[in-house]
Design a protein around this motif. Structure first.
Motif, mmCIF file in Angstrom:
data_model
loop_
_atom_site.group_PDB
_atom_site.id
_atom_site.type_symbol
_atom_site.label_atom_id
_atom_site.label_comp_id
_atom_site.label_asym_id
_atom_site.label_seq_id
_atom_site.Cartn_x
_atom_site.Cartn_y
_atom_site.Cartn_z
ATOM 1 N N HIS B 229 0.869 -1.106 -0.050
ATOM 2 C CA HIS B 229 -0.031 0.243 0.072
ATOM 3 C C HIS B 229 0.779 1.308 -0.091
ATOM 4 C CE1 HIS B 229 0.420 1.209 4.419
ATOM 5 N NE2 HIS B 229 1.056 0.023 4.350
ATOM 6 N N CYS B 257 -2.668 4.096 -8.788
ATOM 7 C CA CYS B 257 -2.553 4.186 -7.040
ATOM 8 C C CYS B 257 -3.711 4.522 -6.406
ATOM 9 C CB CYS B 257 -1.561 5.105 -6.920
ATOM 10 S SG CYS B 257 0.323 4.624 -7.015
ATOM 11 N N ILE B 262 -2.980 3.055 -3.147
ATOM 12 C CA ILE B 262 -1.780 3.139 -2.718
ATOM 13 C C ILE B 262 -1.388 4.493 -2.398
ATOM 14 C CG2 ILE B 262 0.727 2.811 -3.730
ATOM 15 C CD1 ILE B 262 -1.002 0.281 -3.888
#
Lengths: 539, 539
Positions: B229, B257, B262
């Motif tokens: 992550h 992302c 992320i």
């Protein structure tokens, strides 16, 4: 020194204390490579991403500083000198004879590497060589570790120091041994790893070795988890309680730590602020100040020694900071410890702040060079004298405002008497028996006076519905009346699994820092304390 | 700006990314108390253990510095000017018009808090107000975050920055997303928490969003543990590969992302060293340098933007450092990120180094004040021009020494051509087909040239008994012949659970830093490279 050193043993292997994290720090391969090739002549070195020094915008720095003997070495000559007194409180313009030195951009012979080309570049975590070496010499001289192969390593202040030690020694959830009262920020530093703290009872000289032994011997791992293996102590001018531990006590505590395989973190920012015993004004007036004829070397030798002095095994990690005798904003301090721990602590620095700020380090280096090491010790003595005067007039203000009775507890207290303060008999005589308002031990080191206020049962009864403890209620009354201390509960571990939580409704503790207060505000503080106590205690 | 800001949303709640440790940092109660009472007039404040400012030994500091326009803004005027060229290499005495400012001990009106009383005292982790505010304004102007409530927070350099981010976001054993090649010290910083890294393939513009999506979409948590992550990226002048990612690519990567939730750590030390496309000497001679007539504002707007520019959610933590455009020894940098992350990162600082060194921060503050913010941008432009010249003559040396063929891969590379180097045809003609010696992409930003050397099968056969890879064998040959690069294996995660380990016997990679090399040493380097390649490849 070298013959003495030959008789000392090297540190023993204490690597089993390292945490999983502590073992996992790796040396940066780039830095290892640099070390391998950096000194080969003629080699074209294109491995480092360092910027070009010619593009640093700062071309030179002129530093103006006080001479090492700017302040009197003894509080006696300070407080007997009217002109000094005026200067001390800014009543007359200061008349320093400043020294000046320049940190130039380009390296030059004899500059000890204290140039901007070096200082403003990337540097190894150890920091500038000259400063690292000077600090190492000074630590050897001042602390005299009892084993041979001790190392020093610069850090960016004792908060960084303690934090790095936790990274290499503490597993999440570990229990740390603390003193009866524990520096608040040391507790906060334990939070990220969910560390618990236990508190070992203190007397007027600090932590009690028999209480430590008792606690460790009775530790049931099946109930309480792993027995603690790390102790956090501020043995000189303890924060918050102001106690100072002498050599004999340190030996006793060390022996218990060796017996139970405990690592000692000695956080000692007030080491050079050892003021000596407080003597009331009238006593000071008629007796000579001890140490008035001491040489600087004798003064250094007269200080309560570091735990390093009894550390034959390398189980002490000592952290020093320049914060209290030069300036906190320099963010500079150092470890003195075994090669094993020094190496691990260096690795922690490599992946964090790296070297301490080069400009600040170079300025400290220049100062130490100009002063010389003897001058530096003389400077320390001057700063210590200034705080001694501050300690004295703050305690004087308490004596002047309250009826203070000194109760010599035992022979061994050597004058570190518990002082009990009563209201002055000024017509507002309380009914019945004379009740003590608070207790304190005049500190022999450091910056703090630690007051204990006992709350009588009727107060506990009166406020039993309050969400706040009596300690905090009284603290708030003081703040409302115009003075703010640090409340005692800040210095007690009250988190998960806390075993030693004091009853803040039975006693309130207050840490008073006297580092900034003027004599007038000291008197005013004592008067506010007096009035607030009367108010708060009024039946 | 304010109307634009009104249309931006605040950061979304991303607190689920915080690690156990990251959630556990507590605010120091002492510091919270200070904040609560520090501004009350008339209050006697005796809660802080701060030493007295009158005892700081440094009384004032005069700083001599270069003017913001000390260096030409464009490489064109630099390389066309003979006098400049002489000065650049120290052939003639430099003629700077230094500016001077003084940091005084006492506070004074209009000093912006840049005095030693303040700077050398304990300060909150945020650092000196003036510097924090100036940096905040600058970050807003230079990076233009796409959400409204971004914060900046000073740190002590990007190593500290990345380390703090790991403390708040990474659990021990986590996997971090990296680029195909990863800055060696970023890998080292992952070691204490036993972090793994995966590598996402790059093209000439950096990380490939489709490869990132592929990797994340195919992540089998039952086999490989928690899906990553956190991504670590150096998007401008990538360390080590020198690639630079434009706006469109950043948007594509950001979208992936956001899709897979992320957090992007943007480590961007070379942001202001965007040199633009390399043009061979002869092309430079007959074409105008683009940007010669740019204003400073236009120059700033012309740079490949930060990930913050596309960050509508507050999932980017950007770390900047003054290391490459002022000086590394200042140990100063800053985060630009969401209020949530900024607050946690501030807490990490409180239990570590605390505020950056006050003296260094005050000096930077004085410099920024003297220069003004526009002047600071002009300074950046000058430093960028200097490194552009260095990039140019280093690549020139490769062109001069080897037969370099530029192969434009696709339209979209926009001139970031892969260059293939062959031996010059100088009578030592090799047998058979002409074999490429190495490949590189002339960097458009940063300080590094990244060489790829393909090792033919006969070399692999010859050295198959060697403990060292061909990459390291060739590296050692280079070092023995007098030039040291950084070997590619430093920039690859090869630890526990490594999935993307390159075959260092098939290809060798070498990072060349051109920040310090002179034109003569650049030529010598190319010649050593040529000779070592011939030697090493000799059949």
């Amino acid at each position: 020194m070298s013959s003495e050193k030959m008789h000392k043993q090297d540190a023993i292997d204490l690597s089993h204390h390292l945490s999983v994290r502590g073992r996992s720090y790796e040396r940066s391969p780039l830095k290892a490579l640099i070390a391998r090739y950096d000194d080969r002549p003629g080699l074209i070195k294109l491995f480092s991403g360092a910027p070009h020094e010619d593009y640093f915008p700062i071309t030179s720095v002129d530093v103006h500083a006080l001479p090492y003997d700017n302040f009197s070495a003894t509080p006696a000559s300070l407080s007997n000198s009217v002109s000094w007194f005026k200067r001390f409180f800014g009543l007359a313009p200061a008349q320093p004879k400043p020294i000046t030195f320049t940190i130039n951009h380009d390296p030059a012979p004899g500059d000890n590497g204290l140039n901007l080309t070096k200082a403003l570049q990337y540097n190894p975590v150890r920091g500038l060589d000259y400063v690292a070496a000077t600090i190492n010499d000074f630590a050897a001289r001042a602390f005299q570790p009892a084993y041979a192969d001790f190392k020093t390593l610069l850090h960016t202040g004792n908060t960084d120091g303690w934090s790095r030690v936790l990274q290499i020694l503490a597993e999440p959830g570990d229990t740390i041994i603390g003193e009866e009262w524990i520096y608040a920020s040391a507790l906060t530093a334990g939070a990220p790893a969910n560390l618990k703290f236990i508190s070992i009872e203190m007397d007027d000289e600090g932590l009690l070795p028999e209480k430590l032994r008792e606690r460790l011997a009775g530790w049931d791992e099946s109930v309480k988890g792993k027995r603690p293996h790390l102790m956090y102590t501020v043995p000189v001018g303890q924060n918050p309680s102001g106690r100072t531990m002498g050599l004999k006590r340190k030996q006793e505590v060390y022996d218990v730590c060796a017996e139970f395989d405990i690592i000692i973190l000695e956080d000692d920012p007030y080491y050079f602020l050892q003021a000596g015993l407080y003597k009331p004004k009238d006593v000071r007036a008629r007796t000579a100040t001890s140490g008035a004829n001491q040489t600087d070397e004798e003064w250094l030798a007269s200080l309560a020694p570091s735990f390093l002095r009894v550390d034959t095994q390398g189980r002490v990690i000592r952290i020093d900071t320049v914060s209290k005798f030069l300036a906190p904003g320099l963010r500079l301090g150092w470890f003195t410890t075994s090669p094993l721990f020094a190496e691990r602590l260096e690795r922690v620095g490599e992946v964090a702040t790296q070297a301490p700020n080069g400009l600040g380090t170079a300025v400290v280096g220049g100062l130490l060079r100009e002063w010389t090491q003897d001058g530096f010790i003389r400077w320390l003595r001057g700063v210590r004298a200034l705080y001694t005067v501050r300690r004295d007039y703050f305690v004087d203000a308490l004596y002047d405002t309250f009826d203070v009775e000194r109760s010599v507890v035992t022979e061994k207290t050597d004058g570190r008497d518990v002082c009990v303060a009563y209201a002055k008999q000024n017509g507002m005589r309380e009914k019945g028996v004379r009740r003590p308002l608070f207790e304190f031990i005049p500190p022999t080191s450091g910056l703090f006076i630690w007051l204990k206020v006992a709350f009588p049962p009727y107060l506990r009864h009166r406020y039993h519905n309050s969400k706040e403890s009596l300690e905090m209620l009284f603290w708030t009354s003081l703040a409302d009346n115009g003075v703010v201390f640090s409340p005692g509960n800040f210095f007690s571990y009250v988190g998960k699994g806390a075993e030693d939580v004091p009853d803040f409704n039975a006693e309130g503790h207050y840490r008073i820092s006297f580092s900034h207060v003027s004599p007038a505000d000291a008197r005013k503080t004592a008067q506010i304390l007096d009035a607030t106590l009367r108010e708060f205690f009024a039946a």
